[in-house]
Design a protein around this motif. Structure first.
Motif, PDB file in Angstrom:
ATOM      1  N   UNK A   1      32.191  46.212  58.155  1.00  0.00           N
ATOM      2  CA  UNK A   1      30.648  46.662  58.158  1.00  0.00           C
ATOM      3  C   UNK A   1      30.152  47.801  58.187  1.00  0.00           C
ATOM      4  N   UNK A   2      30.814  48.052  58.356  1.00  0.00           N
ATOM      5  CA  UNK A   2      30.562  49.700  58.603  1.00  0.00           C
ATOM      6  C   UNK A   2      29.106  50.732  59.766  1.00  0.00           C
ATOM      7  N   UNK A   3      29.351  49.650  61.025  1.00  0.00           N
ATOM      8  CA  UNK A   3      28.613  50.051  62.410  1.00  0.00           C
ATOM      9  C   UNK A   3      29.036  51.104  62.605  1.00  0.00           C
ATOM     10  N   UNK A   4      30.450  51.769  62.642  1.00  0.00           N
ATOM     11  CA  UNK A   4      30.416  52.870  63.246  1.00  0.00           C
ATOM     12  C   UNK A   4      30.063  53.870  62.513  1.00  0.00           C
ATOM     13  N   UNK A   5      30.104  53.974  61.429  1.00  0.00           N
ATOM     14  CA  UNK A   5      29.230  55.149  60.880  1.00  0.00           C
ATOM     15  C   UNK A   5      28.317  55.103  60.560  1.00  0.00           C
ATOM     16  N   UNK A   6      27.134  53.908  60.653  1.00  0.00           N
ATOM     17  CA  UNK A   6      25.647  53.973  60.401  1.00  0.00           C
ATOM     18  C   UNK A   6      25.359  53.769  61.788  1.00  0.00           C
ATOM     19  N   UNK A   7      26.194  54.116  63.011  1.00  0.00           N
ATOM     20  CA  UNK A   7      25.367  54.697  64.323  1.00  0.00           C
ATOM     21  C   UNK A   7      25.441  55.789  64.447  1.00  0.00           C
ATOM     22  N   UNK A   8      26.709  56.564  63.977  1.00  0.00           N
ATOM     23  CA  UNK A   8      26.528  57.877  64.255  1.00  0.00           C
ATOM     24  C   UNK A   8      26.031  58.866  63.928  1.00  0.00           C
ATOM     25  N   UNK A   9      26.049  58.535  62.244  1.00  0.00           N
ATOM     26  CA  UNK A   9      25.121  58.328  61.121  1.00  0.00           C
ATOM     27  C   UNK A   9      23.202  59.230  61.916  1.00  0.00           C
ATOM     28  N   UNK A  10      22.893  57.797  62.261  1.00  0.00           N
ATOM     29  CA  UNK A  10      21.890  57.329  63.133  1.00  0.00           C
ATOM     30  C   UNK A  10      22.104  58.612  64.335  1.00  0.00           C
ATOM     31  N   UNK A  11      22.878  58.824  65.213  1.00  0.00           N
ATOM     32  CA  UNK A  11      22.403  59.292  66.224  1.00  0.00           C
ATOM     33  C   UNK A  11      22.472  61.301  65.679  1.00  0.00           C
ATOM     34  N   UNK A  12      22.755  61.303  63.815  1.00  0.00           N
ATOM     35  CA  UNK A  12      22.656  63.004  63.960  1.00  0.00           C
ATOM     36  C   UNK A  12      21.778  62.555  63.347  1.00  0.00           C
ATOM     37  N   UNK A  13      20.529  61.460  62.854  1.00  0.00           N
ATOM     38  CA  UNK A  13      19.236  61.542  62.262  1.00  0.00           C
ATOM     39  C   UNK A  13      19.037  61.553  60.822  1.00  0.00           C
ATOM     40  N   UNK A  14      20.397  60.505  59.873  1.00  0.00           N
ATOM     41  CA  UNK A  14      20.440  60.190  58.850  1.00  0.00           C
ATOM     42  C   UNK A  14      18.752  59.168  58.495  1.00  0.00           C
ATOM     43  N   UNK A  15      18.594  59.053  57.675  1.00  0.00           N
ATOM     44  CA  UNK A  15      18.067  57.514  56.963  1.00  0.00           C
ATOM     45  C   UNK A  15      18.816  56.603  56.501  1.00  0.00           C
TER      46      UNK A  15
END
Length: 222
Positions: A58-72
Motif C-alpha cells: 500500500x505504499x505506507x513505507x514510502x508515504x511515511x518516509x516522504x512525510x518525514x521529509x515534508x512531502x504533502x
C-alpha cells in the motif's frame, strides 16, 4: 467542536492507493518530524496492525518516509521516497511490530535517533479518509489530529500555565479550537496541546514559545 466534512471522510487529494495507508501515513510522518528535533541521525518506523502486514503493497513505507521529509499527500515525490531519502543521507528502517491492543490497527511509532544516543518518538494512527490522530509523544498520552495549527508544551506540573497561554491568545484575538492536558504521573510532567482555528503569527509564537517554564515548547502546522 471538531467536525469532519464529507470531503475529509471520502479522502484527501493524494498519491494512492489508500487514504488510510498512504495519505494518513504521510501526514503522521509530517507531524512527527515537526514535533521532534530535526538533527536526527536515523529514524525507525515501528509498524503496527495492518500497517505491519501491508505497508509495502500500500505504499505506507514510502508515504511515511516522504512525510518525514515534508512531502504533502499529493506530492508525486512520494513514489521516489526511497531514492530521495538515500540521496539526502537519511538512515531509516521499517520494523513490523505489535504495539499492543490499545492502539488502532493503522498505527506507527516513529522513533528519531540522535548522535548522543538519545531518541524521541511519536505514535500516530491513521483512522480513515486520510485523517490521523497523534496519540503519544515520548511516553505521554496525547490526542490531537493535526488538522489545526497546534501549540505543544511540556512542563513540570504547576499552576497558571493554561491561564497564561489562554490570555496571550485572547489578547491577540485568536480562537482556541481545543485545549487538552495529559500527565506523566511518574515524572510529574504535563503535556498541554492547544489547537487554533487559524495559523499563529510570528509574534504569538515568540510570546508563547520563548518561556523558561517549559521543558519543551513547539508549534506544529501540517
Amino acid at each position: 467542536m471538531k467536525e469532519y466534512t464529507s470531503f475529509e471522510i471520502l479522502g484527501p487529494i493524494m498519491v494512492g492507493p489508500s487514504s488510510s495507508h498512504t495519505a494518513g501515513a504521510c501526514k503522521i510522518g509530517r507531524v512527527a518530524a515537526k514535533i521532534c528535533p530535526k538533527n536526527y541521525e536515523s529514524v525507525d518506523f515501528y509498524l503496527h496492525g495492518s500497517f505491519a502486514y501491508t505497508y509495502k503493497g500500500h505504499g505506507t513505507d514510502k508515504a511515511l518516509l516522504g512525510g518525514i521529509m515534508g512531502f504533502e499527500t499529493f506530492d508525486d515525490s512520494i513514489r521516489d521516497a526511497y531514492k530521495i531519502a538515500d540521496a539526502r543521507g537519511i538512515n531509516y528502517k521499517f520494523i513490523p511490530t505489535n504495539l499492543g491492543e490499545d492502539y488502532h490497527p493503522n498505527t506507527v511509532k516513529v522513533v528519531f535517533n540522535y548522535k548522543d544516543d538519545t531518541s524521541e518518538y511519536v505514535i500516530g494512527s491513521s483512522i480513515g479518509g486520510g485523517n490521523i490522530i497523534i496519540v503519544e509523544i515520548n511516553g505521554i498520552k496525547v490526542n490531537f489530529d493535526g488538522r489545526f495549527p497546534t501549540f505543544l508544551f511540556q512542563y513540570p506540573e504547576q499552576t497558571g500555565v493554561i491561564a497564561e497561554v489562554s490570555t496571550v491568545l485572547a489578547e491577540e484575538d485568536y480562537n482556541i479550537e481545543s485545549i487538552n492536558t495529559a500527565k506523566d504521573e511518574l515524572k510529574n510532567i504535563v503535556t498541554l496541546t492547544v489547537e487554533l482555528d487559524e495559523k499563529a503569527s510570528e509574534s504569538v509564537k515568540n510570546k508563547l514559545l520563548d518561556n523558561s517554564r517549559y521543558i519543551e515548547s513547539k508549534y506544529v502546522e501540517v
